[in-house]
Design a protein around this motif. Structure first.
Motif, PDB file in Angstrom:
ATOM      1  N   TYR A  98       0.852  -1.205   0.000  1.00  0.00           N
ATOM      2  CA  TYR A  98       0.000   0.000   0.000  1.00  0.00           C
ATOM      3  C   TYR A  98       0.886   1.253   0.000  1.00  0.00           C
ATOM      4  O   TYR A  98       0.584   2.234  -0.674  1.00  0.00           O
ATOM      5  CB  TYR A  98      -0.906   0.052   1.234  1.00  0.00           C
ATOM      6  CG  TYR A  98      -1.988  -0.994   1.322  1.00  0.00           C
ATOM      7  CD1 TYR A  98      -2.014  -2.098   0.478  1.00  0.00           C
ATOM      8  CD2 TYR A  98      -3.008  -0.889   2.263  1.00  0.00           C
ATOM      9  CE1 TYR A  98      -3.003  -3.068   0.581  1.00  0.00           C
ATOM     10  CE2 TYR A  98      -4.014  -1.850   2.370  1.00  0.00           C
ATOM     11  CZ  TYR A  98      -3.991  -2.948   1.531  1.00  0.00           C
ATOM     12  OH  TYR A  98      -4.970  -3.903   1.644  1.00  0.00           O
TER      13      TYR A  98
ATOM     14  N   SER B 260       2.644  -7.045   8.289  1.00  0.00           N
ATOM     15  CA  SER B 260       2.319  -8.283   7.548  1.00  0.00           C
ATOM     16  C   SER B 260       3.450  -8.731   6.638  1.00  0.00           C
ATOM     17  O   SER B 260       3.442  -9.863   6.160  1.00  0.00           O
ATOM     18  CB  SER B 260       1.036  -8.189   6.715  1.00  0.00           C
ATOM     19  OG  SER B 260      -0.033  -7.707   7.459  1.00  0.00           O
TER      20      SER B 260
ATOM     21  N   SER C 283       3.670 -12.287  -0.439  1.00  0.00           N
ATOM     22  CA  SER C 283       3.408 -11.503  -1.647  1.00  0.00           C
ATOM     23  C   SER C 283       2.273 -10.529  -1.369  1.00  0.00           C
ATOM     24  O   SER C 283       1.149 -10.956  -1.085  1.00  0.00           O
ATOM     25  CB  SER C 283       3.020 -12.483  -2.769  1.00  0.00           C
ATOM     26  OG  SER C 283       2.501 -11.773  -3.863  1.00  0.00           O
TER      27      SER C 283
HETATM   28  C1  MLC Z   1      -3.856  -9.772  -5.830  1.00  0.00           C
HETATM   29  N1  MLC Z   1      -3.069 -10.440  -6.701  1.00  0.00           N
HETATM   30  C2  MLC Z   1      -1.947 -10.757  -6.077  1.00  0.00           C
HETATM   31  C3  MLC Z   1      -2.072 -10.270  -4.767  1.00  0.00           C
HETATM   32  N2  MLC Z   1      -3.268  -9.667  -4.641  1.00  0.00           N
HETATM   33  N3  MLC Z   1      -0.854 -11.415  -6.493  1.00  0.00           N
HETATM   34  C4  MLC Z   1       0.122 -11.592  -5.626  1.00  0.00           C
HETATM   35  N4  MLC Z   1       0.069 -11.147  -4.343  1.00  0.00           N
HETATM   36  C5  MLC Z   1      -1.017 -10.497  -3.874  1.00  0.00           C
HETATM   37  N5  MLC Z   1      -1.087 -10.081  -2.611  1.00  0.00           N
HETATM   38  C6  MLC Z   1      -3.291 -10.779  -8.101  1.00  0.00           C
HETATM   39  C7  MLC Z   1      -4.617 -10.376  -8.603  1.00  0.00           C
HETATM   40  O1  MLC Z   1      -5.474 -11.479  -8.495  1.00  0.00           O
HETATM   41  C8  MLC Z   1      -4.348  -9.974 -10.037  1.00  0.00           C
HETATM   42  O2  MLC Z   1      -4.257 -11.060 -10.861  1.00  0.00           O
HETATM   43  C9  MLC Z   1      -2.994  -9.420  -9.996  1.00  0.00           C
HETATM   44  O3  MLC Z   1      -2.384 -10.018  -8.843  1.00  0.00           O
HETATM   45  C10 MLC Z   1      -2.923  -7.940  -9.852  1.00  0.00           C
HETATM   46  O4  MLC Z   1      -4.029  -7.501  -9.115  1.00  0.00           O
HETATM   47  P1  MLC Z   1      -4.093  -6.098  -8.446  1.00  0.00           P
HETATM   48  O5  MLC Z   1      -5.335  -5.422  -8.937  1.00  0.00           O
HETATM   49  O6  MLC Z   1      -2.821  -5.382  -8.547  1.00  0.00           O
HETATM   50  O7  MLC Z   1      -4.289  -6.580  -6.976  1.00  0.00           O
HETATM   51  P2  MLC Z   1      -5.070  -5.840  -5.916  1.00  0.00           P
HETATM   52  O8  MLC Z   1      -6.489  -6.242  -5.967  1.00  0.00           O
HETATM   53  O9  MLC Z   1      -4.723  -4.403  -6.002  1.00  0.00           O
HETATM   54  O10 MLC Z   1      -4.485  -6.493  -4.591  1.00  0.00           O
HETATM   55  C11 MLC Z   1      -3.156  -6.304  -4.200  1.00  0.00           C
HETATM   56  C12 MLC Z   1      -3.163  -5.895  -2.723  1.00  0.00           C
HETATM   57  C13 MLC Z   1      -3.956  -6.987  -1.951  1.00  0.00           C
HETATM   58  C14 MLC Z   1      -1.740  -5.805  -2.258  1.00  0.00           C
HETATM   59  C15 MLC Z   1      -3.861  -4.562  -2.585  1.00  0.00           C
HETATM   60  O11 MLC Z   1      -3.379  -8.266  -2.188  1.00  0.00           O
HETATM   61  C16 MLC Z   1      -4.039  -6.724  -0.500  1.00  0.00           C
HETATM   62  O12 MLC Z   1      -4.887  -5.942  -0.045  1.00  0.00           O
HETATM   63  N6  MLC Z   1      -3.180  -7.354   0.296  1.00  0.00           N
HETATM   64  C17 MLC Z   1      -3.223  -7.274   1.754  1.00  0.00           C
HETATM   65  C18 MLC Z   1      -3.273  -8.651   2.317  1.00  0.00           C
HETATM   66  C19 MLC Z   1      -3.443  -8.638   3.831  1.00  0.00           C
HETATM   67  O13 MLC Z   1      -4.389  -8.123   4.392  1.00  0.00           O
HETATM   68  N7  MLC Z   1      -2.484  -9.256   4.560  1.00  0.00           N
HETATM   69  C20 MLC Z   1      -2.541  -9.354   5.966  1.00  0.00           C
HETATM   70  C21 MLC Z   1      -2.429 -10.814   6.402  1.00  0.00           C
HETATM   71  S1  MLC Z   1      -2.431 -10.904   8.179  1.00  0.00           S
HETATM   72  P3  MLC Z   1      -4.601 -10.998 -12.393  1.00  0.00           P
HETATM   73  O14 MLC Z   1      -3.413 -11.659 -12.994  1.00  0.00           O
HETATM   74  O15 MLC Z   1      -5.852 -11.759 -12.468  1.00  0.00           O
HETATM   75  O16 MLC Z   1      -4.746  -9.590 -12.807  1.00  0.00           O
HETATM   76  C22 MLC Z   1      -0.793 -11.069   8.597  1.00  0.00           C
HETATM   77  C23 MLC Z   1      -0.444 -10.889  10.020  1.00  0.00           C
HETATM   78  C24 MLC Z   1       0.084  -9.517  10.199  1.00  0.00           C
HETATM   79  O17 MLC Z   1       0.044 -11.206   7.773  1.00  0.00           O
HETATM   80  O18 MLC Z   1       1.211  -9.348  10.717  1.00  0.00           O
HETATM   81  O19 MLC Z   1      -0.626  -8.597   9.825  1.00  0.00           O
END
Ligand code: MLC
Ligand code: AMP
Length: 504
Positions: free
Chosen positions: A253, A278, A404
């Protein structure tokens, strides 16, 4: 006195009847005064379907106020909430249903048919959809007659099970109790100085610890307003920053914000606290952020199994590349492979204990026993060092894990799927630096015989089995995998060989 987390939250609801909990992109807000009646009605529908305290409720639903109310309804009724990533495929869900044996599986309207088939197969008590059309959970909730108050729970009773994948490729359900969640929530609210005057920008998904527990509990326990965005989009986040005082996010982000020209000190002037976690926050990102915005991101460290364990301070010095100090009530030590504490400055495995540490893996007592020391410390699998003052730096991972975009991907699970494809003899999956996701999942496959393998076709074949974020961003076909003298695949050699494939 009950230890139900919902009772703790509800006891602190703001007295002001107009106080907003979720401030939505479209439509009227969800106010604090509405929460109890709406959560109670949803709980009544779940119990009408036979769910009793201790039963699991699996939910794979989009981010919405109703999804949050479903979580609160489960807490209120003593049901165990089991949220699933919306990216999981039918094959992945089939496992979760058979493992969690829920009384109810709540799905999205669009997935209703598949969900019902999966539910039948797994013997799930009932499958309900969260939509508000006819026959849905919310329609039933409209007419439901709610029970009086939150069900009494003890601190050790389960509140949620969150699945995390494992090094064997089989996901494990981390059992989190009301006591685990309450203790961590209270500590974080106070450590980060949340008050009713705060406005939290919330763009995280709500099926993981970060968006569901860390973010929402801080807001709920302080009566603050939440700007509730469907997902993270840099422009949309920037557009609401002038109204926010706190933002939480994964490092992606922050790199995406920094790549967006409208992200300026002026746009961020109202925000008192940017929190990252995370996944590791690169020192370059920390420095670029400070140079542009004039604030230091507060980095903290946690895990599904323990919630939050370490944090940089709110008022003291926040240092790039470090995750700060053990949170109050949490004991953290750096140990060698036998669990003996190592001297300050020495790298070892980070272990921790405290009221935040989970109750074990669902129905996996042996796995649970393996991950705890005899004196009760949980072995995180993260490599870290601690300085004389207690400040912790994460230096690597002892577990074979790729993170990732803040989402965990266990190579073994991806390798098992690749190996099962026709024409593949074997594969190795690893992470290398990726400019957007931090680490990019990367696969190397060896063909089974002389036939040609097409990486694109292999990726297409994974579509139905593996969530999109777990699928390799690149697959490379090779003649053989590098192995050491013991025959073990040398992933470090592969990581070195392909280190620049995403960064050029
Ligand atoms: C989406 N894609 C990803 C992805 N998220 N690929 C790899 N890694 C990811 N994290 C895929 C999509 O399906 C899409 O595929 C392509 O990558 C690009 O999509 P995008 O539109 O760029 O993705 P987006 O929707 O913007 O999502 C990316 C993101 C999201 C980073 C905003 O993944 C996210 O919000 N992540 C946060 C996860 C989270 O909450 N983690 C906390 C876990 S708790 P294609 O090829 O179909 O286009 C934890 C404990 C702690 O860990 O310490 O907090
Ligand atoms: P999860 O199992 O999804 O909860 O992910 C937990 C893992 O995320 C931890 O074991 C760490 O490897 C990683 N993690 C969380 N926060 C940080 C951080 N600030 N720095 C480095 N790694 C982190």
């Amino acid at each position: 006195m009950s230890d139900n987390l919902y009772a703790l939250i509800a006891a602190g609801f703001p007295a002001d009847p107009a106080a907003v909990f979720l401030d939505l992109e479209n439509g009227p807000p969800l106010r604090y005064r509405e929460i109890d009646a709406r959560a109670a009605r949803i709980a009544a529908v779940l119990t009408a379907h036979g769910a009793v305290p201790g039963d699991r409720i699996v939910a794979q639903v989009d981010k919405s106020p109703d999804a949050v109310l479903l979580y609160l309804a489960c807490l209120r009724a003593g049901l165990v909430f089991v949220p699933l990533n919306t990216a999981y495929t039918a094959q992945e869900i089939a496992f979760f249903l058979s493992d969690a044996e829920p009384a109810v599986f709540v799905c999205r309207e669009a997935d209703c048919e598949t969900a019902e088939a999966l539910g039948r197969e797994a013997g799930t008590g009932a499958v309900l959809t969260l939509g508000d059309g006819s026959g849905t959970l919310l329609e039933a909730a409209e007419g439901a007659r709610p029970d009086g108050t939150a069900v009494a729970r003890r601190a050790g009773d389960l509140a949620a099970i969150l699945y995390t994948s494992g090094t064997t490729g089989r996901p494990k359900g981390a059992m989190l109790t009301h006591g685990n969640l309450s203790s961590n929530a209270l500590v974080l609210r106070d450590y980060w100085g949340f008050t009713a005057a705060d406005v939290l920008l919330h763009a995280l998904p709500i099926y993981h610890v970060h968006g569901l527990f860390v973010a929402l509990h801080c807001a709920l326990l302080s009566g603050s307003r939440v700007i509730f965005q469907k997902g993270f989009a840099a422009e949309k986040a920037i557009a609401r920053l002038s109204d926010a005082t706190v933002m939480m996010g994964v490092p992606t982000y922050y790199t995406r914000l920094l790549d967006t020209p409208g992200f300026t000190a002026e746009a961020a002037h109202n925000v008192r606290l940017f929190i990252s976690g995370s996944a590791p926050l690169l020192e370059e990102t920390f420095a670029a952020f400070e140079a542009r915005i004039g604030q230091r991101i507060l980095e903290r460290y946690g895990m599904t199994e323990v919630g939050m364990a370490c944090s940089n301070p709110l008022d003291g010095e926040r240092i790039a590349g470090t995750v700060g100090f053990a949170l109050p009530g949490v004991s953290v030590r750096i140990a060698d492979e036998t669990g003996r504490e190592v001297p300050p400055g020495t790298a070892g495995v980070l272990e921790m204990t405290g009221p935040n540490v989970f109750a074990g893996y669902w129905r996996l007592p042996d796995k649970t026993a393996e991950e705890f020391r005899p004196d009760g410390y949980f072995i995180s699998g993260d490599m870290a060092q601690m300085d004389e003052s207690g400040r912790v730096t994460i230096v690597g991972r002892a577990k074979d894990l790729i993170i990732s975009g803040g989402l965990n991907v266990y190579p073994k699970e991806v390798e098992q799927c690749l190996d099962a494809l026709p024409g593949v003899r074997e594969s190795a999956v690893f992470g290398v630096a990726h400019p957007d996701f931090g680490e990019g999942v990367t696969g190397v496959v060896v063909p089974d015989g002389p036939a040609q393998l097409d990486p694109e076709a292999l990726l297409d074949s994974l579509a139905g089995t593996l969530a999109r974020f777990k699928q390799p961003k690149r697959i490379i076909v090779v003649d053989e995998l590098p192995r050491n003298a013991m025959g073990k695949v040398q992933k470090n050699v592969l990581r070195d060989r392909y280190t620049n494939i995403y960064t050029g």
